[in-house]
Design a protein around this motif. Structure first.
Motif, PDB file in Angstrom:
ATOM      1  N   SER A   1      42.055  45.458  39.109  1.00 24.67           N
ATOM      2  CA  SER A   1      42.715  45.198  40.571  1.00 24.67           C
ATOM      3  C   SER A   1      42.294  43.954  41.183  1.00 24.67           C
ATOM      4  CB  SER A   1      42.527  46.558  41.334  1.00 24.67           C
ATOM      5  OG  SER A   1      41.234  46.448  41.761  1.00 24.67           O
ATOM      6  N   LEU A   2      41.143  43.585  40.982  1.00 25.57           N
ATOM      7  CA  LEU A   2      40.670  42.362  41.489  1.00 25.57           C
ATOM      8  C   LEU A   2      41.202  40.861  40.788  1.00 25.57           C
ATOM      9  CD1 LEU A   2      36.877  43.392  42.237  1.00 25.57           C
ATOM     10  CD2 LEU A   2      38.545  42.977  43.868  1.00 25.57           C
ATOM     11  N   VAL A   3      41.827  40.984  39.868  1.00 28.30           N
ATOM     12  CA  VAL A   3      42.141  39.791  38.957  1.00 28.30           C
ATOM     13  C   VAL A   3      43.065  38.896  39.984  1.00 28.30           C
ATOM     14  CG1 VAL A   3      43.493  38.828  37.199  1.00 28.30           C
ATOM     15  CG2 VAL A   3      41.813  40.682  36.643  1.00 28.30           C
ATOM     16  N   GLU A   4      43.994  39.561  40.741  1.00 34.58           N
ATOM     17  CA  GLU A   4      45.041  38.770  41.247  1.00 34.58           C
ATOM     18  C   GLU A   4      44.270  37.931  42.523  1.00 34.58           C
ATOM     19  OE1 GLU A   4      47.821  40.796  44.141  1.00 34.58           O
ATOM     20  OE2 GLU A   4      46.922  42.539  43.242  1.00 34.58           O
ATOM     21  N   TYR A   5      43.344  38.492  43.081  1.00 34.03           N
ATOM     22  CA  TYR A   5      42.577  37.939  43.986  1.00 34.03           C
ATOM     23  C   TYR A   5      41.886  36.818  43.628  1.00 34.03           C
ATOM     24  CZ  TYR A   5      44.244  42.246  46.386  1.00 34.03           C
ATOM     25  OH  TYR A   5      44.948  43.115  46.808  1.00 34.03           O
ATOM     26  N   LEU A   6      41.181  37.068  42.288  1.00 34.85           N
ATOM     27  CA  LEU A   6      40.392  35.917  41.913  1.00 34.85           C
ATOM     28  C   LEU A   6      41.031  34.703  41.530  1.00 34.85           C
ATOM     29  CD1 LEU A   6      37.673  34.997  40.651  1.00 34.85           C
ATOM     30  CD2 LEU A   6      38.350  36.146  38.229  1.00 34.85           C
ATOM     31  N   LEU A   7      42.360  34.786  41.153  1.00 30.96           N
ATOM     32  CA  LEU A   7      43.345  33.605  40.755  1.00 30.96           C
ATOM     33  C   LEU A   7      43.666  33.168  42.035  1.00 30.96           C
ATOM     34  CD1 LEU A   7      45.518  35.417  37.974  1.00 30.96           C
ATOM     35  CD2 LEU A   7      43.564  33.643  37.605  1.00 30.96           C
ATOM     36  N   GLU A   8      44.286  33.963  42.854  1.00 27.19           N
ATOM     37  CA  GLU A   8      44.246  33.228  44.438  1.00 27.19           C
ATOM     38  C   GLU A   8      43.689  32.837  44.727  1.00 27.19           C
ATOM     39  OE1 GLU A   8      46.012  35.276  48.706  1.00 27.19           O
ATOM     40  OE2 GLU A   8      46.191  36.302  46.715  1.00 27.19           O
ATOM     41  N   GLU A   9      42.216  33.072  44.953  1.00 21.70           N
ATOM     42  CA  GLU A   9      41.442  32.198  45.631  1.00 21.70           C
ATOM     43  C   GLU A   9      41.082  31.128  44.912  1.00 21.70           C
ATOM     44  OE1 GLU A   9      40.415  33.250  48.356  1.00 21.70           O
ATOM     45  OE2 GLU A   9      40.540  35.202  48.591  1.00 21.70           O
ATOM     46  N   ALA A  10      40.999  31.060  43.430  1.00 22.80           N
ATOM     47  CA  ALA A  10      40.816  29.786  42.726  1.00 22.80           C
ATOM     48  C   ALA A  10      41.920  28.754  43.062  1.00 22.80           C
ATOM     49  CB  ALA A  10      40.848  30.147  41.181  1.00 22.80           C
TER      50      ALA A  10
ATOM     51  N   VAL B   1      35.815  32.395  46.727  1.00 24.44           N
ATOM     52  CA  VAL B   1      35.771  32.471  45.173  1.00 24.44           C
ATOM     53  C   VAL B   1      34.432  33.296  44.800  1.00 24.44           C
ATOM     54  CG1 VAL B   1      35.472  31.379  42.815  1.00 24.44           C
ATOM     55  CG2 VAL B   1      37.227  30.624  44.705  1.00 24.44           C
ATOM     56  N   LEU B   2      33.163  32.899  45.402  1.00 28.01           N
ATOM     57  CA  LEU B   2      31.960  33.483  45.057  1.00 28.01           C
ATOM     58  C   LEU B   2      31.926  34.930  45.242  1.00 28.01           C
ATOM     59  CD1 LEU B   2      29.238  33.049  44.141  1.00 28.01           C
ATOM     60  CD2 LEU B   2      28.506  32.364  46.279  1.00 28.01           C
ATOM     61  N   LEU B   3      32.766  35.355  46.419  1.00 29.51           N
ATOM     62  CA  LEU B   3      32.787  36.702  46.645  1.00 29.51           C
ATOM     63  C   LEU B   3      33.433  37.558  45.712  1.00 29.51           C
ATOM     64  CD1 LEU B   3      32.714  39.084  48.710  1.00 29.51           C
ATOM     65  CD2 LEU B   3      34.732  38.318  49.550  1.00 29.51           C
ATOM     66  N   GLN B   4      34.309  36.901  45.063  1.00 27.98           N
ATOM     67  CA  GLN B   4      35.106  37.584  43.947  1.00 27.98           C
ATOM     68  C   GLN B   4      34.272  37.771  42.780  1.00 27.98           C
ATOM     69  OE1 GLN B   4      38.146  38.870  44.268  1.00 27.98           O
ATOM     70  NE2 GLN B   4      37.772  38.178  46.251  1.00 27.98           N
ATOM     71  N   VAL B   5      33.311  36.743  42.574  1.00 31.55           N
ATOM     72  CA  VAL B   5      32.318  36.831  41.291  1.00 31.55           C
ATOM     73  C   VAL B   5      31.607  38.026  41.768  1.00 31.55           C
ATOM     74  CG1 VAL B   5      30.447  35.600  40.023  1.00 31.55           C
ATOM     75  CG2 VAL B   5      32.490  34.601  40.809  1.00 31.55           C
ATOM     76  N   VAL B   6      30.763  38.181  43.070  1.00 33.35           N
ATOM     77  CA  VAL B   6      30.070  39.104  43.412  1.00 33.35           C
ATOM     78  C   VAL B   6      30.453  40.544  43.470  1.00 33.35           C
ATOM     79  CG1 VAL B   6      28.749  40.114  45.383  1.00 33.35           C
ATOM     80  CG2 VAL B   6      28.676  37.574  45.106  1.00 33.35           C
ATOM     81  N   LEU B   7      31.827  40.656  43.590  1.00 29.86           N
ATOM     82  CA  LEU B   7      32.415  41.702  43.482  1.00 29.86           C
ATOM     83  C   LEU B   7      32.786  42.496  42.211  1.00 29.86           C
ATOM     84  CD1 LEU B   7      35.539  41.629  46.059  1.00 29.86           C
ATOM     85  CD2 LEU B   7      33.329  42.798  46.066  1.00 29.86           C
ATOM     86  N   HIS B   8      33.136  41.426  41.271  1.00 31.02           N
ATOM     87  CA  HIS B   8      33.117  41.826  39.845  1.00 31.02           C
ATOM     88  C   HIS B   8      31.716  42.082  39.204  1.00 31.02           C
ATOM     89  CE1 HIS B   8      37.284  41.010  38.625  1.00 31.02           C
ATOM     90  NE2 HIS B   8      37.353  40.192  39.356  1.00 31.02           N
ATOM     91  N   ALA B   9      30.628  41.290  39.579  1.00 29.92           N
ATOM     92  CA  ALA B   9      29.256  42.002  39.258  1.00 29.92           C
ATOM     93  C   ALA B   9      28.883  43.056  39.761  1.00 29.92           C
ATOM     94  CB  ALA B   9      28.245  40.635  39.700  1.00 29.92           C
ATOM     95  N   ARG B  10      29.290  43.356  41.025  1.00 34.37           N
ATOM     96  CA  ARG B  10      28.729  44.757  41.655  1.00 34.37           C
ATOM     97  C   ARG B  10      29.430  45.807  40.881  1.00 34.37           C
ATOM     98  NH1 ARG B  10      24.938  47.813  43.331  1.00 34.37           N
ATOM     99  NH2 ARG B  10      25.868  49.348  44.976  1.00 34.37           N
ATOM    100  N   LEU B  11      30.627  45.854  40.493  1.00 39.08           N
ATOM    101  CA  LEU B  11      31.356  46.785  39.721  1.00 39.08           C
ATOM    102  C   LEU B  11      30.631  47.225  38.309  1.00 39.08           C
ATOM    103  CD1 LEU B  11      35.163  45.949  40.447  1.00 39.08           C
ATOM    104  CD2 LEU B  11      33.790  47.875  41.471  1.00 39.08           C
TER     105      LEU B  11
END
Length: 214
Positions: free
Chosen positions: A8-17, A40-50
């Protein structure tokens, strides 16, 4: 965070990039770039947290893995312990050769230089990445396949001649590409799909080649 998933987070990671890319390409100020990089870093943090919630890995593991990879893949810069080398290669070509050698050693099972190029990349980005890998592997430049009945100057040669004679800046190249898309659309062609197909056919003509790393 139970409602969130990697998918569900993929689209946001791409959008932020893409927003970071746009910020850089449009010459926005450094403060805006800093904010976009933070997104972008927030997206990395979210994926790592999951992943951490599932007991797989955490953000610290991501950072450590990146550090180890940079040391491993840049032996011309770092010693195995992470300290800097006393001297560095004299040319960019030497650096590229060392980089490719390390990455090839990491993935010896790869039989083609195109493995690892994401299929989901936009067609132009995938084409550029493919041609970069092909050049480093010493492969032949793309040729346009035509029926033997029609004899014309090869399109690649024609395009290169036209570019050399008429295109001097990236802005002019962009206008030319836009004009090509416009013409394709008027004739009922999908330019993105057409280029994806051309890249795929080119890759398939070189199914088994010594592969540089991705």
């Amino acid at each position: 965070m139970g409602a969130l998933t990697h998918e569900s987070l993929v689209e946001y990671l791409l959008e932020e990039a893409y927003e970071v890319a746009e910020t850089i390409e449009t010459g926005a100020d450094e403060a805006e770039l800093k904010g976009e990089l933070g997104d972008v870093l927030l997206q990395v943090v979210l994926h790592a947290r999951l992943a951490e919630e599932r007991g797989v890995f955490g953000f610290g593991d991501v950072a450590r893995g990146l550090t180890q990879k940079m040391i491993r893949r840049n032996p011309h810069v770092f010693r195995p312990d992470g300290s800097l080398q006393d001297s560095f290669p004299a040319t960019v070509e030497e650096i590229v050769l060392k980089w490719d050698a390390v990455k090839k050693a990491e993935s010896p099972q790869r039989s083609t230089p195109f493995e690892g190029i994401p299929a989901a990349l936009p067609a132009l980005a995938r084409a550029q990445k493919t041609l970069d890998r092909a050049e480093r592997a010493g492969l032949q430049a793309p040729l346009v396949e035509r029926t033997p009945v029609v004899e014309r100057t090869p399109l690649v040669e024609l395009v290169e001649t036209s570019l050399a004679e008429t295109i001097e800046t990236e802005a002019e190249l962009g206008e030319l590409l836009l004009a090509v898309v416009h013409s394709a659309r008027n004739r009922g062609f999908d330019a993105e799909r057409a280029l994806r197909g051309a890249v795929r056919r080119y890759q398939n003509r070189h199914p088994e080649t010594s592969a540089p790393g991705s």
